[in-house]
Design an enzyme around this catalytic site. Structure first.
Site, PDB file in Angstrom:
ATOM      1  N   LYS A  33       0.839  -1.206   0.000  1.00 38.18           N
ATOM      2  CA  LYS A  33       0.000   0.000   0.000  1.00 38.18           C
ATOM      3  C   LYS A  33       0.870   1.251   0.000  1.00 38.18           C
ATOM      4  CE  LYS A  33      -3.787  -2.558   2.047  1.00 38.18           C
ATOM      5  NZ  LYS A  33      -4.401  -3.128   3.234  1.00 38.18           N
ATOM      6  N   GLN A  72      -4.490  -1.686   9.577  1.00 36.51           N
ATOM      7  CA  GLN A  72      -4.351  -3.034   9.010  1.00 36.51           C
ATOM      8  C   GLN A  72      -4.917  -4.073   9.988  1.00 36.51           C
ATOM      9  OE1 GLN A  72      -3.114  -3.635   5.852  1.00 36.51           O
ATOM     10  NE2 GLN A  72      -3.750  -5.759   6.178  1.00 36.51           N
ATOM     11  N   ASP A  80     -10.903   3.185   4.292  1.00 33.78           N
ATOM     12  CA  ASP A  80     -10.974   1.727   4.163  1.00 33.78           C
ATOM     13  C   ASP A  80     -12.406   1.223   4.420  1.00 33.78           C
ATOM     14  OD1 ASP A  80      -9.706  -0.695   3.615  1.00 33.78           O
ATOM     15  OD2 ASP A  80      -9.254  -1.114   5.710  1.00 33.78           O
TER      16      ASP A  80
END
Ligand code: NAP
Length: 282
Positions: free
Chosen positions: A55, A99, A122
């Site tokens: 990413k 994450q 996200d």
């Protein structure tokens, strides 16, 4: 019947990333501030470390700054909530990626909810789930958002179609079904307690496999001409769909790799630039 056409996520993701890089450069030129994505990683799980690095690399290529926050595996829910609140309040950060998975000792919902909705690129907060399920503007979960883009790219309109989503995780199956419902599909969710998975899948015009079980869905389970989206990614580059038999029965199918996978990062970066544009215009 002829073989299914492949839905090329690599090519579509590359186009989205190119457009995202242009928008990032434009924004930086106009405001003097580059979009910034904060990546937060708890512990050193090798797969998570790799995902975060990918990413960050993609951010760099797209002209997006990535600010990495690495926290020890023993970080508590309270400390993580504190970090996410700080990032949420920091005007130099436009998007936040936490994450996951993060370890069983962390209250996942509590930490996700510490992300400010306007930085939830996200799509993991309740606020984002609400906008997704009502079909309102907001941030989508990245993999389901990428799936919808693939359907649009290949001219598949979910309206009126029967969609079967296999899997109901908060990051993938559930939001994928919500996005399909918001686009007027008739949606059925299947999961580990579903009694006759094959019978449910056989009804589907659109199948989304989001399970994490190699080759669970076979060609013989599919309605002829079905559109098959395989979000599964298992050891050995194997999806949740048995590709060789499914390609003989479907009309469109995503390969693994190169189908859904690349769309996730593209959606994340695109939403980071969306977030930065909104915040810098405010
Ligand atoms: P997850 O959290 O483990 O969820 C799996 C889901 O599948 C659960 O809802 C589970 O049901 C259901 N399930 C398990 N066994 C089943 C069975 N035999 N029949 C029907 N349903 C079954 O997994 P996830 O995070 O959603 O990930 C799913 C897959 O997608 C994995 O292969 C993962 O690697 C991949 N993935 C790919 C991307 C990407 O391409 N970028 C992103 C995320 C995930 P219950 O709810 O009843 O337990």
């Amino acid at each position: 019947m002829s073989q299914a056409r492949l839905m090329d996520g690599t090519a579509l993701a590359a186009r989205i990333l190119e457009e995202t890089a242009k928008r990032a450069a434009g924004l930086t030129g106009r405001t003097g501030t580059a979009p910034c994505l904060a990546t937060v990683l708890v512990g050193e799980d090798p797969a998570s470390v790799t995902y975060v690095k990918m990413k960050q690399n993609r951010c760099r290529k797209a002209g997006i700054i990535s600010r990495h926050v690495a926290l020890p595996a023993a970080t508590t829910t309270e400390d993580l909530v504190g970090t996410l609140r700080e990032l949420s309040a920091d005007p130099g950060v436009h998007g936040i990626l936490l994450q996951h998975p993060m370890g069983d000792h962390i209250d996942e919902r509590a930490v996700f909810e510490a992300i400010a909705p306007e930085k939830d690129v996200d799509g993991v907060t309740f606020a984002s789930f609400a906008t997704m399920s009502f079909g309102l503007p907001g941030f989508v979960s990245c993999t389901p958002g990428g799936i919808m883009r693939l359907l649009d790219e290949y001219g598949v309109d979910p309206a009126g179609k029967r969609a079967v989503v296999v899997g109901r995780s908060a990051i993938l199956g559930k939001p994928a079904g919500m996005l399909l419902l918001a686009r007027d599909a008739t949606v059925t969710y299947c999961h580990s307690r579903t009694r006759d998975l094959s019978a449910a899948v056989r009804e589907a015009d659109i199948v989304v496999a989001a399970v994490g079980r190699p080759r669970l869905i076979r060609g013989q389970d599919l309605k002829p001409g079905a559109v098959v989206i395989d979000a599964g990614y298992n050891a050995g580059n194997v999806g949740d769909v048995d590709f060789d038999s499914a390609v003989e029965r479907a009309s469109l199918i995503t390969p693994v790799p190169g189908g859904v996978g690349p769309m996730t990062i593209a959606t994340l970066l695109e939403q980071t630039v969306d977030a930065a544009e909104r915040q810098l215009a405010a």
